[in-house]
Design an enzyme around this catalytic site. Structure first.
Site, mmCIF file in Angstrom:
data_model
loop_
_atom_site.group_PDB
_atom_site.id
_atom_site.type_symbol
_atom_site.label_atom_id
_atom_site.label_comp_id
_atom_site.label_asym_id
_atom_site.label_seq_id
_atom_site.Cartn_x
_atom_site.Cartn_y
_atom_site.Cartn_z
ATOM 1 N N LYS A 47 0.829 -1.215 0.000
ATOM 2 C CA LYS A 47 0.000 0.000 0.000
ATOM 3 C C LYS A 47 0.856 1.256 0.000
ATOM 4 C CE LYS A 47 -4.484 -1.484 1.543
ATOM 5 N NZ LYS A 47 -5.610 -1.306 2.458
ATOM 6 N N LYS A 99 -4.128 -10.473 -6.703
ATOM 7 C CA LYS A 99 -5.450 -10.779 -6.118
ATOM 8 C C LYS A 99 -6.518 -9.806 -6.632
ATOM 9 C CE LYS A 99 -5.622 -8.050 -1.940
ATOM 10 N NZ LYS A 99 -5.933 -7.844 -0.573
ATOM 11 N N LYS A 156 -10.837 -4.542 -4.602
ATOM 12 C CA LYS A 156 -11.843 -3.510 -4.845
ATOM 13 C C LYS A 156 -11.202 -2.170 -5.170
ATOM 14 C CE LYS A 156 -13.363 -4.040 -0.013
ATOM 15 N NZ LYS A 156 -12.268 -4.054 0.895
HETATM 16 P P1 TYM Z 1 -10.673 -6.311 3.150
HETATM 17 O O1 TYM Z 1 -11.746 -5.295 3.280
HETATM 18 O O2 TYM Z 1 -9.520 -6.023 2.249
HETATM 19 O O3 TYM Z 1 -11.287 -7.698 2.679
HETATM 20 C C1 TYM Z 1 -12.382 -8.270 3.352
HETATM 21 C C2 TYM Z 1 -12.255 -9.777 3.353
HETATM 22 O O4 TYM Z 1 -12.169 -10.272 2.016
HETATM 23 C C3 TYM Z 1 -11.023 -11.098 1.870
HETATM 24 N N1 TYM Z 1 -10.510 -10.902 0.504
HETATM 25 C C4 TYM Z 1 -10.327 -11.875 -0.372
HETATM 26 N N2 TYM Z 1 -10.527 -13.204 -0.293
HETATM 27 C C5 TYM Z 1 -10.263 -13.948 -1.393
HETATM 28 N N3 TYM Z 1 -9.805 -13.418 -2.550
HETATM 29 C C6 TYM Z 1 -9.583 -12.093 -2.675
HETATM 30 N N4 TYM Z 1 -9.156 -11.580 -3.816
HETATM 31 C C7 TYM Z 1 -9.853 -11.252 -1.556
HETATM 32 N N5 TYM Z 1 -9.761 -9.924 -1.337
HETATM 33 C C8 TYM Z 1 -10.160 -9.726 -0.066
HETATM 34 C C9 TYM Z 1 -10.044 -10.598 2.915
HETATM 35 O O5 TYM Z 1 -9.102 -11.581 3.245
HETATM 36 C C10 TYM Z 1 -10.973 -10.274 4.055
HETATM 37 O O6 TYM Z 1 -11.280 -11.437 4.784
HETATM 38 N N6 TYM Z 1 -7.898 -5.908 7.232
HETATM 39 C C11 TYM Z 1 -9.118 -6.453 6.725
HETATM 40 C C12 TYM Z 1 -10.352 -5.968 7.448
HETATM 41 C C13 TYM Z 1 -10.325 -6.139 8.924
HETATM 42 C C14 TYM Z 1 -10.511 -7.347 9.623
HETATM 43 C C15 TYM Z 1 -10.439 -7.026 10.994
HETATM 44 C C16 TYM Z 1 -10.709 -8.674 9.212
HETATM 45 C C17 TYM Z 1 -10.162 -5.135 9.845
HETATM 46 N N7 TYM Z 1 -10.234 -5.681 11.106
HETATM 47 C C18 TYM Z 1 -10.568 -7.979 11.990
HETATM 48 C C19 TYM Z 1 -10.846 -9.631 10.205
HETATM 49 C C20 TYM Z 1 -10.770 -9.299 11.565
HETATM 50 C C21 TYM Z 1 -9.241 -6.070 5.268
HETATM 51 O O7 TYM Z 1 -8.652 -5.141 4.808
HETATM 52 O O8 TYM Z 1 -10.155 -6.765 4.593
#
Ligand code: TYM
Length: 338
Positions: free
Chosen positions: A119, A201, A204
């Site tokens: 990032k 990957k 969004k």
């Molecule tokens: P975020 O918002 O990037 O993504 C949300 C969830 O989607 C999963 N994910 C994917 N899984 C499979 N293939 C992909 N291409 C893909 N892109 C995203 C992510 O692994 C995630 O599970 N840091 C986290 C948010 C967060 C969080 C937490 C998660 C903040 N606090 C506490 C669990 C527990 C994040 O940025 O997710």
């Protein structure tokens, strides 16, 4: 029965950033799994709006997207009465515990985080301190609810490891305070790749809209994006690393239908890539159709959604502040006079 009153059940915590449209990757890596776990566990699902601030956001868009993510959680099948579904910013304890945990996390640990490195390359004009301490806020999210299990995609495993390390460190210093959580990753779908570059990957925040499918894309858009998906010149349907585009399409297909990969490869072995893409598009459209219908229904019911937002923030706060008070007491902060 709700998340608070089932004492014998284990706790699940997970979240998503409202930093863009929720993608098929988010759905297959996380959200779809959550809906399956909601009966077996006490579940807390957060919209992590504070995390989204680590990248510059348009205020009106952030507010709109946060509500959209909350409605998509419900539309995908999460029951907002059984589970706790809420905005991170509505529970001040997240930021308070994050500050405390910052003091128990080392710079060296945060420096190793690959997401921070990626990032900061992508947003080189805005490498803010929040981006660096992002995993500490994530640890606070999880530890506040004494979560046993955290269902996420593979890209979050390093953050989860850090959360565990911080929890263990704190427990060693002050006695058992936090449950040390485990990650929970789907067998297929833990890493859905970009449709335009299947070595990256699906994200969004990708600038190229053809690289991802959002949960609210129309059937035509889904078909168009999948038709454009980058494949290879092998002209052979096989599940192998040398054909990342085809592998990704098979992963998408199988994580939706929940069929074993080998069975699907065998069945599709005589198809051309165009036919494979049509099959994949069909299952994606059918998977998302009921979610979209429920979403547009929910969107009309403003007062229902508002009541969910209010009640769930209160439910989450009760749990979170209980843990926070315990932490404050253990580390020596003065008790409040009531
Ligand atoms: P975020 O918002 O990037 O993504 C949300 C969830 O989607 C999963 N994910 C994917 N899984 C499979 N293939 C992909 N291409 C893909 N892109 C995203 C992510 O692994 C995630 O599970 N840091 C986290 C948010 C967060 C969080 C937490 C998660 C903040 N606090 C506490 C669990 C527990 C994040 O940025 O997710």
């Amino acid at each position: 029965m709700t998340a608070e009153n089932q004492k014998d059940k284990k706790v699940i915590f997970s979240g998503m950033q409202p930093s863009g449209n929720i993608t098929l990757g988010n759905y297959l890596g996380a959200l779809k799994n959550w809906t399956k776990l909601q009966d077996e566990y006490n579940c807390v699902f957060c919209i992590v709006d504070l995390h989204a601030l680590t990248v510059r956001q348009d205020p009106a868009e952030l507010r709109r997207r946060s509500r959209e993510v909350l409605m998509l959680y419900i539309a995908a099948g999460l029951d907002p009465e059984k589970n706790i579904i809420y905005y991170q910013s509505h529970v001040g304890a997240h930021a308070e515990l994050a500050w405390i945990l910052n003091c128990y996390t080392y710079m060296g640990e945060l420096n190793r985080m690959t997401q921070f490195k990626e990032k900061s390359q992508k947003h080189s004009e805005n490498i803010n301190a929040g981006l660096f301490t992002y995993p500490v806020l994530m640890a606070a999210d999880i530890l506040l609810y004494q979560a046993n299990l955290v269902p996420v995609g593979n890209d979050q495993s390093q953050h989860l490891e850090l959360c565990r390390d911080v929890a263990i460190r704190f427990n060693n210093l002050y006695g058992e305070t936090f449950i040390v959580p485990e990650g929970y990753f789907p067998k297929v779908g833990a890493r859905i790749m970009s449709l335009q570059d299947p070595t990256k990957k699906m994200s969004k925040s990708d600038e190229n809209e053809n690289s991802y499918i959002t949960l609210l894309d129309s059937p035509d858009t889904i078909l168009r994006k999948i038709k454009k998906a980058v494949t290879d010149s092998e002209a052979k349907i096989a599940y192998r690393d040398e054909q990342p585009g085809i592998k990704n399409l098979l992963n998408i297909y199988c994580s939706i239908t929940e069929e074993p990969i080998e069975k699907v490869v065998e069945r599709f072995s005589s198809l051309g890539y165009g036919e494979l893409k049509a099959k994949v598009a069909e299952v994606v459209v059918e998977e998302l159709r009921p979610i979209q219908e429920r979403f547009y229904q929910l969107e009309k019911d403003k007062s229902y959604i508002d009541s969910i937002i209010k009640n769930n923030a209160e439910r989450a706060s009760r749990i979170a502040y209980k843990t926070l008070s315990k932490v404050q007491r253990k580390i020596g902060l003065p008790a409040k006079i009531r």
